[in-house]
Design a protein around this motif. Structure first.
Motif, PDB file in Angstrom:
ATOM      1  N   LEU A  37       0.829  -1.203   0.000  1.00 54.28           N
ATOM      2  CA  LEU A  37       0.000   0.000   0.000  1.00 54.28           C
ATOM      3  C   LEU A  37       0.865   1.256   0.000  1.00 54.28           C
ATOM      4  CD1 LEU A  37      -2.851   1.265   0.202  1.00 54.28           C
ATOM      5  CD2 LEU A  37      -2.592   1.181   2.692  1.00 54.28           C
ATOM      6  N   VAL A  41       0.826   3.890  -3.179  1.00 53.80           N
ATOM      7  CA  VAL A  41       0.357   5.259  -2.952  1.00 53.80           C
ATOM      8  C   VAL A  41       1.492   6.257  -3.200  1.00 53.80           C
ATOM      9  CG1 VAL A  41      -0.573   6.871  -1.254  1.00 53.80           C
ATOM     10  CG2 VAL A  41      -1.461   4.546  -1.372  1.00 53.80           C
ATOM     11  N   LEU A 100      -8.318   5.519   0.064  1.00 45.39           N
ATOM     12  CA  LEU A 100      -6.884   5.292   0.281  1.00 45.39           C
ATOM     13  C   LEU A 100      -6.421   5.947   1.583  1.00 45.39           C
ATOM     14  CD1 LEU A 100      -5.430   5.780  -3.316  1.00 45.39           C
ATOM     15  CD2 LEU A 100      -5.883   3.637  -2.121  1.00 45.39           C
ATOM     16  N   ASP A 152      -4.921   3.421 -10.325  1.00 43.02           N
ATOM     17  CA  ASP A 152      -5.618   3.305  -9.038  1.00 43.02           C
ATOM     18  C   ASP A 152      -5.977   1.867  -8.678  1.00 43.02           C
ATOM     19  OD1 ASP A 152      -5.661   5.994  -8.269  1.00 43.02           O
ATOM     20  OD2 ASP A 152      -7.359   6.419  -9.575  1.00 43.02           O
ATOM     21  N   PRO A 155      -3.414   0.165  -5.810  1.00 42.82           N
ATOM     22  CA  PRO A 155      -3.564   0.673  -4.443  1.00 42.82           C
ATOM     23  C   PRO A 155      -4.952   0.436  -3.857  1.00 42.82           C
ATOM     24  CG  PRO A 155      -3.366   2.483  -6.018  1.00 42.82           C
ATOM     25  CD  PRO A 155      -3.009   1.236  -6.749  1.00 42.82           C
ATOM     26  N   VAL A 156      -6.002   0.524  -4.667  1.00 45.98           N
ATOM     27  CA  VAL A 156      -7.356   0.327  -4.150  1.00 45.98           C
ATOM     28  C   VAL A 156      -7.587  -1.127  -3.762  1.00 45.98           C
ATOM     29  CG1 VAL A 156      -9.805   0.343  -4.777  1.00 45.98           C
ATOM     30  CG2 VAL A 156      -8.381   2.324  -5.285  1.00 45.98           C
ATOM     31  N   ALA A 159      -5.703  -1.708  -0.544  1.00 41.22           N
ATOM     32  CA  ALA A 159      -6.409  -1.078   0.579  1.00 41.22           C
ATOM     33  C   ALA A 159      -7.637  -1.873   0.976  1.00 41.22           C
ATOM     34  CB  ALA A 159      -6.796   0.355   0.208  1.00 41.22           C
TER      35      ALA A 159
END
Length: 366
Positions: A37, A41, A100, A152, A155-156, A159
């Protein structure tokens, strides 16, 4: 359970995390997810956060967007050389970035509790960077359901998995982080089924296999000559957990069971397989073959995959059984979820590919 959730996740299915990474961290999967993560990010910040438009209404000295005539007249703004306008404002404060930010704050707390202070400091710094770019804190932010941009997705998905993990607490509040519903038998079974599907997609699809979940199997109630119009409404639906098709067209129906593989017979207490599960699987494969719903190149095979939690999965007769019942090859096996990631992975693939993997078109990453 962390390994099971990881195999069931979109992160693993998309190949964003490799088997070698899982084996390297062992049971410390939360630390692995926090690290991923933070990395993803950081890259997102280096290339600018995703932005979106927000509808805004404000008093301006010049026209922007659409004039709100009624409110401008009501407040006598025109006399003051001002005007109220409604316009779209470009902002980084959107659902994706709020999600995030929530995950980074959770990672900070989780890292501190687990003693990963460097990871926690990095997560805290990234969370601060998001807030400085206008992202608002929202402890209830949910995973965005709209289509994500390519940058995205990783990372999504990371998360989402990190927030989904149930992390036990230490000390007097050991149960504070656990919810009864998250460990209900029905939810555990769904999680185990999703993990199996994730493993098969990751390891078999690249070798030419097809993996399908939630496929309906019709009952063989009649033919074109002899129709039974009421049967489909009267009979319960048969929905398979997982259906596999190998590169040669052979089909295997897989049924996942989050329960013990063996039971005691009422006659003499002998250890046996569970008859109700065998009846169910045989009904699935027989109906699938009779209706040719999967267009198999030969007799449909069946596999029962059980979740074991450290106990002797086979209860004296082996953790994997294979036999031919009528026309159908049936395999019954148990996965010890207390084993290593490699052991779970190899056992799961081995149950549905009981022969030589090199001749069946499947392989397991070493």
């Amino acid at each position: 359970m962390h390994q099971v959730r990881l195999y069931a996740s979109e992160l693993y299915r998309r190949g964003f995390i490799e088997d070698s990474g899982i084996e390297q961290v062992g049971e410390d999967i939360p630390a692995l997810l926090i690290s991923i993560l933070n990395e993803t990010v950081s890259r997102r910040l280096a290339r600018d956060l995703s932005v979106g438009f927000r509808r805004t209404s404000s008093v301006l000295s010049r026209v922007r967007g659409r004039i709100d005539v009624y409110r401008s007249e009501r407040d006598q703004l025109f006399d003051k050389g001002m005007v109220r306008c409604e316009y779209n404002h470009l902002t980084a404060d959107n659902l994706t970035n709020r999600f995030l930010l929530r995950a980074l704050e959770h990672a900070t707390r989780l890292g501190e509790r687990a003693g990963h202070h460097d990871l926690a400091r990095h997560s805290r710094a990234l969370a601060t960077a998001l807030t400085q770019q206008g992202v608002q804190r929202d402890p209830r932010a949910t995973e965005p359901q709209h289509r994500l941009g390519p940058m995205d997705i990783r990372p999504v998905t990371t998360a989402s998995l990190l927030l989904d993990l149930a992390i036990p607490q230490h000390g007097a509040t050991a149960r504070a982080g656990l919810h009864r519903g998250a460990f209900a038998e029905r939810e555990l079974r769904r999680l185990f089924e999703s993990a199996l599907a994730g493993l098969y997609r990751h390891h078999l699809e690249s070798a030419g296999w097809t993996v399908v979940t939630g496929k309906r199997v019709p009952w063989p109630v009649g033919s074109q000559e002899v129709a039974v119009p009421w049967a489909n409404a009267a009979l319960p639906q048969m929905i398979t957990d997982i259906v596999l098709r190998d590169p040669h067209g052979a089909v295997t129906v897989v049924d996942a069971k989050f329960t013990a593989m063996a039971t005691s017979s009422w006659r003499g207490g002998a250890t046996t397989l569970k008859s109700s599960h065998l009846y169910q699987l045989l009904t699935y494969v027989s109906a699938a073959e009779a209706t040719d719903v999967f267009e198999s190149s030969g007799p449909v095979r069946g596999a029962l995959v059980y979740a074991a939690l450290g106990e002797n999965a086979g209860a004296g007769f082996g953790a994997r059984q294979q036999a031919r019942l009528g026309r159908h090859e049936i395999t019954v096996g148990a996965l010890d979820l207390m084993g290593s990631a490699r052991e779970i992975r190899e056992a799961a693939v081995g149950i549905v590919t009981p022969g030589d993997l090199s001749t069946r078109g499947a392989g397991v990453a070493r």
